[in-house]
Write an enzyme that holds these catalytic residues in place. Structure first.
Site, mmCIF file in Angstrom:
data_model
loop_
_atom_site.group_PDB
_atom_site.id
_atom_site.type_symbol
_atom_site.label_atom_id
_atom_site.label_comp_id
_atom_site.label_asym_id
_atom_site.label_seq_id
_atom_site.Cartn_x
_atom_site.Cartn_y
_atom_site.Cartn_z
ATOM 1 N N ASP A 122 40.900 46.488 48.140
ATOM 2 C CA ASP A 122 41.384 45.700 46.980
ATOM 3 C C ASP A 122 42.101 46.497 45.886
ATOM 4 O O ASP A 122 41.919 46.216 44.682
ATOM 5 C CB ASP A 122 40.211 44.931 46.342
ATOM 6 C CG ASP A 122 39.545 43.953 47.296
ATOM 7 O OD1 ASP A 122 39.958 43.892 48.467
ATOM 8 O OD2 ASP A 122 38.611 43.258 46.875
ATOM 9 N N LYS A 159 40.875 38.706 52.328
ATOM 10 C CA LYS A 159 39.485 38.235 52.304
ATOM 11 C C LYS A 159 39.273 37.295 51.116
ATOM 12 O O LYS A 159 39.705 37.590 50.004
ATOM 13 C CB LYS A 159 38.542 39.433 52.240
ATOM 14 C CG LYS A 159 38.722 40.335 51.026
ATOM 15 C CD LYS A 159 37.881 41.587 51.176
ATOM 16 C CE LYS A 159 37.794 42.420 49.931
ATOM 17 N NZ LYS A 159 37.204 41.795 48.766
ATOM 18 N N CYS A 215 33.213 44.688 45.271
ATOM 19 C CA CYS A 215 33.739 44.565 46.634
ATOM 20 C C CYS A 215 33.447 45.782 47.506
ATOM 21 O O CYS A 215 33.282 45.648 48.720
ATOM 22 C CB CYS A 215 35.228 44.252 46.575
ATOM 23 S SG CYS A 215 35.501 42.579 45.937
#
Ligand code: C5J
Length: 230
Positions: free
Chosen positions: A24, A129, A162
């Site tokens: 990310d 995701k 995350c």
């Protein structure tokens, strides 16, 4: 077999059976002017991870390692956005709304994409995701198993959200994870420290924690690798 100095003990891997997973590193989290900053966060805390991650990325590519990038985000029709996630925080401008870099955390938008410094190359899987963990509702597990990858080297943001969720998901699926402390980052220094402690506690209950300089040394044995100034 390569070995990397790490905690709670050395992390050993065959370069052909390990993947670098970069979580990310999206403009909306990391770049000034993005969603993260609009929420009042200091993105400079996240940006510290960019340079070491770029060095690890270059070394991994050089070593022929599988490199996987992830992005948190949703379909433009928001069909995969749980109402609870949308509602959380009572944000005036939240996921799916028009933000400073396009619709926030929506696939295809400028802010949703990966920062220029770590741009994926052709052939490197990008896993989109909808959740915090990179295994939930994605094909990451299939990508890894089809290449016989059982060990992951993990970089990205944010450490306690995350990154931690992905490492826990990986652990339950039988993967060994080495998290590089200088290549992961949090908006909250205390969370950064504790999130790393949690991974390596109790003999490495979720995995290993190391430093990028030691991974680089393991990938280029014989080559002098100095620790860059913090
Ligand atoms: C967050 C992430 N912090 N990539 N996402 O919401 O950690």
């Amino acid at each position: 077999m390569a070995t990397v100095r790490a905690e709670p003990y050395e992390f050993a891997f065959e370069p052909g059976q390990v993947a670098l997973v970069i979580i990310d590193m999206q403009r909306d989290f990391v770049d000034p002017g993005g969603f993260g900053e609009a929420l009042g966060n200091d993105v400079s805390l996240l940006r510290r991870a960019i340079a070491p991650t770029a060095r690890v990325l270059a070394a991994a590519r050089q070593a022929g390692m599988l490199v996987i990038h992830t992005r948190e985000g949703h379909r433009p029709d928001l069909a995969d956005l749980p109402p609870a996630k949308k509602a959380r925080g009572h944000l005036k401008t939240g996921i799916g709304d028009a933000g400073p870099m396009g619709r926030i955390l929506v696939r295809g938008e400028y802010g949703h994409d990966i920062i220029d410094e770590l741009r994926p190359r052709a052939g490197e899987p990008v896993v989109d995701k909808p959740g915090k963990g990179a295994f939930y509702a994605t094909d990451l597990d299939a990508i890894l198993r089809s290449r016989d990858v059982a060990k992951l080297i993990v970089c990205g943001v944010t450490t306690e959200v995350c990154v931690n969720t992905t490492v826990r998901e990986a652990n339950d699926r039988g993967y060994d994870c080495l998290v590089l402390a200088d290549c992961v980052a949090s908006y909250f220094p205390e969370f950064q420290r504790v999130a790393l402690e949690m991974i390596k506690a109790q003999g490495g209950i979720f995995g290993w924690v190391g430093e990028s300089a030691d991974l680089l040394a393991a990938l280029a044995p014989g080559k002098e690798t100095t620790r860059p100034a913090a």
